[in-house]
Motif scaffolding. Structure first.
Motif, mmCIF file in Angstrom:
data_model
loop_
_atom_site.group_PDB
_atom_site.id
_atom_site.type_symbol
_atom_site.label_atom_id
_atom_site.label_comp_id
_atom_site.label_asym_id
_atom_site.label_seq_id
_atom_site.Cartn_x
_atom_site.Cartn_y
_atom_site.Cartn_z
ATOM 1 N N ASP B 107 -9.621 -4.595 -9.269
ATOM 2 C CA ASP B 107 -8.444 -3.719 -10.508
ATOM 3 C C ASP B 107 -7.539 -3.411 -8.838
ATOM 4 O O ASP B 107 -6.027 -3.582 -8.903
ATOM 5 N N LEU B 108 -8.270 -3.319 -7.923
ATOM 6 C CA LEU B 108 -7.503 -2.536 -6.776
ATOM 7 C C LEU B 108 -5.880 -3.109 -7.287
ATOM 8 O O LEU B 108 -4.837 -1.756 -6.151
ATOM 9 N N PRO B 109 -6.070 -4.393 -6.762
ATOM 10 C CA PRO B 109 -3.759 -4.510 -6.529
ATOM 11 C C PRO B 109 -2.912 -4.201 -6.924
ATOM 12 O O PRO B 109 -2.650 -4.099 -6.424
ATOM 13 N N PHE B 110 -4.504 -4.145 -9.041
ATOM 14 C CA PHE B 110 -3.079 -3.126 -9.659
ATOM 15 C C PHE B 110 -2.614 -1.438 -9.332
ATOM 16 O O PHE B 110 -1.485 -1.140 -9.625
ATOM 17 N N ALA B 111 -3.943 -0.992 -8.301
ATOM 18 C CA ALA B 111 -3.865 0.346 -8.638
ATOM 19 C C ALA B 111 -2.842 0.630 -6.923
ATOM 20 O O ALA B 111 -2.359 1.182 -6.632
ATOM 21 N N LEU B 112 -3.218 -0.118 -5.862
ATOM 22 C CA LEU B 112 -1.892 -0.165 -5.227
ATOM 23 C C LEU B 112 -0.512 -0.517 -5.260
ATOM 24 O O LEU B 112 -0.562 -1.495 -5.483
ATOM 25 N N PRO B 113 -0.020 0.709 -4.648
ATOM 26 C CA PRO B 113 1.666 0.468 -5.760
ATOM 27 C C PRO B 113 2.273 -0.966 -4.123
ATOM 28 O O PRO B 113 1.774 -1.287 -3.280
ATOM 29 N N THR B 114 2.955 -1.896 -5.183
ATOM 30 C CA THR B 114 3.376 -2.790 -4.468
ATOM 31 C C THR B 114 3.630 -2.860 -2.645
ATOM 32 O O THR B 114 3.224 -3.781 -1.938
ATOM 33 N N ALA B 115 4.865 -1.805 -2.896
ATOM 34 C CA ALA B 115 4.915 -1.612 -1.132
ATOM 35 C C ALA B 115 3.941 -1.599 -0.229
ATOM 36 O O ALA B 115 4.174 -1.394 0.940
ATOM 37 N N VAL B 116 3.046 -0.718 0.121
ATOM 38 C CA VAL B 116 1.578 -0.348 0.225
ATOM 39 C C VAL B 116 1.642 -1.218 0.503
ATOM 40 O O VAL B 116 0.778 -2.220 1.518
ATOM 41 N N ALA B 117 0.713 -2.057 -0.369
ATOM 42 C CA ALA B 117 0.751 -3.926 -0.795
ATOM 43 C C ALA B 117 1.175 -4.215 0.987
ATOM 44 O O ALA B 117 0.698 -5.190 1.739
#
Lengths: 281, 282, 341
Positions: B107-117
């Motif tokens: 679920d990490l990609p849900f939690a990491l803000p998209t800009a940070v990703a």
């Protein structure tokens, strides 16, 4: 177990080992490395620099704002999501498919569009712009706009997590309760809620994680005023654009940590409950 | 609450109460947050007139941006599909140390803000990044600032959608069907291909659709890694932003509406396909 | 029929949440501390951080009123749009006059804004220079060198970045002055230039990060002040500034947002804020942050930091911003044409 006794429906251990290796490699490349990059960059100039970036006044304001937005967004979507799941799973009415589609729609709407629609409605050039301005009410470029955009983006999480489980559990228990004279609220509180509480919690946590991390939609309606309308993801961008890379990644790491804590809480809850739902978002 | 006691009916099965309230709340909530805003989006472009909207969408840059967005989202969903299946399989069927951690990490990609990703992925995949440098040195491949970079970001964003839709079905399925197939003399590959995969197909399709739909609209994580060259790596959401910055609200809404209708049509198609699959299995 | 009694607690919850949301919406007219909002573009962060503090001090000394100046930064076009959409800016300090004109068109700023302050309402100027890697390995000295086949150029997107529009126009102006130069040759040269651009970020800051941090490209077309900042911020990247002989006079404009200051009652402070930019302290701060001050004596004193270049203006060479925007950057304009294939 000898080869002869290994049932035909199981895979060879070697094959499984390959699968495990592949799964771990994929997870490492796609999930762990980006996260690791965030933390490494955050600590590049040492922990004190990272901490300084976080306790700086504008960062604290951004953290506060993010928490406030999430604290308003999550209950709104909790109530709406549960009501929607209940209506869809437990009752029959025309237009049900349409409603389900509507609920899922925000997943397929670009965050940029999510921001844009609120500008079209509440912006000074928008439908309600003149009316709002005459009353000195600020919707976009203020907290309400941030909340609206975030509610939109995180709209389906609770409903989508709870709905399949409610559907799967059928209506017999609720119908029995109704037959015994329970009110709708009693039925929900005593019968349905205990059955779905873990799924509900994980839906809430996912919704929360996403609410804190939303960038695109919020960026369109924020106005980017330092210390006033910057949420944490926007503050990360600002610091990044000021070439304060360590600071930007420090705030990002804090945000990721908040997300990680949320996810950890979710998987602990799921374990406690013996994983009742798939909890697909 | 006592009022309800009055209509304790003798009917064999009472309908579940609470429709009025729950539906009322749902419709108010969905109406305010989804329907009205999207109606605004649907209405705005027509300020340009029908011909104006068509002209604004026929612009080669718009066509190219839409095809980049949809193409990259499709490619990313296709890449994420087997990877997601692999991860779901590993989580449900295999025992190994770290399985729970892996499960949580999905679920990490849900939690990491998209800009940070986006920033993190760019740092990794840029020609001087941790992964980008070796790829460049070994194969001469450049990922960041090409369409491959967009796909990489979208795979990251879309992966959990696939894992999380396939996983419950896989868990639910149990091994009975496979065992039965084996008892009937099916080889392992046959059992997988004829029993397991068809059972998973609808959920794979759903996951694919979700990942695809999410990828089409993704902005935050793509914008840093894409390169943003017109006609090459410019995505449709960026075009919306560009039009907004030229104060062209109607033109921006036109692109938004086109994106929405296209992804809606594709999701509908997937839905129909899924229904056909289900029916076929009965 | 479903009972309605138990609805109350939930309704109350929703009502409460809405009330909470609405509470934030209504800004009290008489805040205990006066605030000004300066909506600016990307590269002015460092300048205004320092100027805001200085101005707040002056203002308090002069009027006794405590003042907090907030700033918002971003691409110039996006910032103008936010103001048009209702961002309560008291002053705008944007990258180009065109963006302020766009706000004026919507009636928030008087049409004659440019005449209200000296020097076309641009208290400082800047120009476009080159940022290259240490030792200038590709020997880039002037605009013509950008077209060498092995040179890769980093610039932000002229559609979204004010700075990038200055880059584009400076190059166009150079191409026009070449022997036999015409609109057609300038367009061909600019087309070639953008063929050699591998990444187009949306803003100047993102672009510089791509150049310095991600090591993309050989030359970065930069605001003069950003180039100096980059030398400090990316010391380990080893960058050097190259001053072409010829460039464009960039006049980042400032204006009071009449519609907002009159409603908020902040006109006096907003006007003083902008006038302060022309005062010695404001000019000194501008020069410190590598904006070319208007004050001739100060500019002369800083001659070493601001090499003399031949500078064209948008008004003389392009017939003003409205015309340049229409011809080059609007949808279907020259920029769209040269990036289409």
């Amino acid at each position: 177990m000898s080869a002869r006794f290994r049932p035909a429906h199981a895979d060879a251990p070697a094959f499984n080992a390959v699968l495990i290796g592949a799964a771990l490699a994929v997870a490492f490349m796609l999930l762990v490395l980006p996260l690791a990059a965030v933390f490494v960059e955050a600590l590049r100039r040492g922990l004190p620099v990272a901490l300084d970036a976080i306790v700086e006044e504008d960062s604290l304001a951004a953290i506060r704002l993010t928490l406030v937005v999430a604290a308003i967004t999550v209950p709104l979507n909790l109530v709406g999501g549960v009501a929607a799941a209940w209506a869809v799973a437990k009752c029959d009415f025309p237009g049900k498919r349409l409603l389900v589609t509507l609920i899922e729609l925000p997943f397929s709407v670009s965050p940029v569009i999510a921001g844009l629609v609120f500008v079209l409605i509440f912006g000074a050039q928008g439908w309600l712009g003149g009316w709002l301005q005459a009353r000195d009410i600020q919707v976009i470029f203020a907290l309400p706009g941030l909340v609206l955009a975030t509610v939109f983006v995180t709209f389906p999480f609770v409903a989508r997590t709870v709905m399949p489980l409610m559907q799967e559990q059928g209506r017999e228990e609720e119908e029995a309760a109704a037959t015994l004279g329970a009110t709708g609220f009693q039925t929900f509180w005593r019968v349905t809620l205990p059955n779905v509480k873990w799924a509900l919690l994980s839906g809430v946590l996912l919704c929360n994680a996403r609410a804190m991390g939303e960038f695109g939609a919020v960026s369109v309606v924020s106005g980017h005023i330092r210390g006033e309308t910057n949420t944490m993801p926007l503050h990360v961008e600002i610091l990044y654009n000021e070439y304060q890379f360590a600071g930007a990644f420090a705030v990002a790491a804090l945000l990721a940590l908040l997300g990680l804590v949320t996810l950890a809480a979710k998987s602990i809850l799921e374990r406690l409950s013996g994983r009742p739902s798939g909890g697909a978002a | 609450m006592s009022a309800t006691l009055i209509h304790a009916r003798p009917a064999r099965v009472a309908p579940v109460p609470g429709l009025g309230l729950s539906l009322g709340v749902t419709i108010a909530w969905a109406g305010l947050i989804v329907v009205i805003p999207l109606a605004a989006l649907a209405i705005k472009p027509w300020e340009l007139g029908v011909a104006g909207v068509l002209a604004s969408l026929a612009d080669p840059r718009v066509v190219s941006a839409l095809s980049v967005s949809f193409g990259a989202a499709l490619a990313a969903a296709l890449v994420a599909l087997p990877l997601g299946l692999l991860l779901a399989w590993a989580i449900v069927r295999l025992e190994f140390p770290g399985r729970r951690v892996l499960d949580g990490a999905i679920d990490l990609p849900f939690a990491l803000p998209t800009a940070v990703a986006g920033i993190a992925l760019t740092a990794l995949l840029a020609p001087n990044g941790w992964l980008g440098a070796p790829l460049m040195a070994a194969f001469g491949w450049q990922i960041a600032y090409t369409q491959a970079g967009i796909v990489a970001a979208l795979v990251f964003v879309g992966l959990p959608f696939i894992v999380r839709t396939v996983e419950p079905v896989l868990r639910d399925m149990g091994r009975d069907a496979e065992e039965a197939a084996a008892t009937l003399g099916a080889t392992r590959p046959q059992a997988l291909a004829r029993v397991v995969l068809p059972a998973l197909a609808p959920s794979l399709l759903t996951g694919f659709g979700l990942a695809f739909a999410r990828g089409v609209g993704e902005y935050g994580s793509v914008i840093f890694i894409a390169g943003n060259m017109p006609m090459q790596t410019e995505i449709a959401p960026l075009l919306i932003v560009i039009r907004l910055e030229q104060f062209d609200y109607a033109g921006a809404a036109a692109v938004g509406l086109a994106m929405l209708l296209l992804s809606f049509a594709i999701l509908l198609g997937l839905n129909l396909l899924q229904r056909a699959l289900r029916r076929g299995r009965r | 029929m479903p009972p309605h009694g138990p609805a109350t607690p939930r309704r109350a919850l929703i009502g409460g949440a809405l009330a909470l949301a609405a509470h934030g919406a209504i800004r009290p007219a008489s805040a205990q501390q006066a605030t000004l909002l300066n909506v600016s573009y990307d590269p002015t962060r460092e300048l205004y951080r320092e100027y805001n503090a200085a101005f707040a001090r002056q203002w308090q000394a002069r009027t006794g009123q405590a003042l907090r100046v907030n700033t918002s930064h971003g691409g110039s076009g996006r910032q103008a749009r936010s103001v048009i959409d209702g961002l309560q800016a008291d002053v705008v300090t944007l990258a180009l006059a065109y963006d302020i004109d766009a706000i004026a068109e919507r009636g928030l700023i008087a049409r004659n804004w440019m005449a209200r302050l000296p020097f076309n309402s641009a208290p400082y100027t800047s120009t476009i220079v080159f940022l290259v890697r240490r030792g200038n390995p590709k020997a880039i000295r002037d605009w013509g060198d950008l077209l060498k086949p092995d040179v890769r150029i980093i610039t932000p997107n002229p559609k979204t970045s004010g700075g990038a529009r200055w880059n584009y126009l400076a190059f166009w102006g150079w191409a026009l002055r070449q022997p036999g130069g015409s609109a057609a040759t300038a367009e061909a040269a600019t087309r070639q230039l953008f063929r050699q651009v591998p990444v187009l970020d949306t803003g100047a800051r993102g672009s510089l990060t791509t150049f310095a941090q991600r090591a993309q490209g050989d030359v970065f077309l930069s605001w003069e002040n950003e180039a100096h900042l980059a030398l400090e911020e990316f010391r380990e990247a080893g960058l050097e500034i190259v001053y072409p002989r010829f460039s464009i006079l960039a006049e980042p404009s400032v204006a009071v947002v009449d519609g907002n200051v009159d409603r908020r009652g902040t006109r006096a402070a907003a006007e003083a804020y902008l006038q302060g930019l022309y005062a010695p302290e404001g000019q000194a701060l501008a020069a410190k942050h590598f904006y070319r001050p208007r004050d001739a004596a100060l500019l002369a004193a800083n001659a070493a930091r601001f090499p003399r270049m031949e500078l064209i203006t948008v008004d003389d060479s392009f017939g003003g911003w409205a015309e340049a925007q229409r011809l080059h950057f609007n949808d279907g304009g020259v920029f769209d044409r040269i990036t289409a294939r």
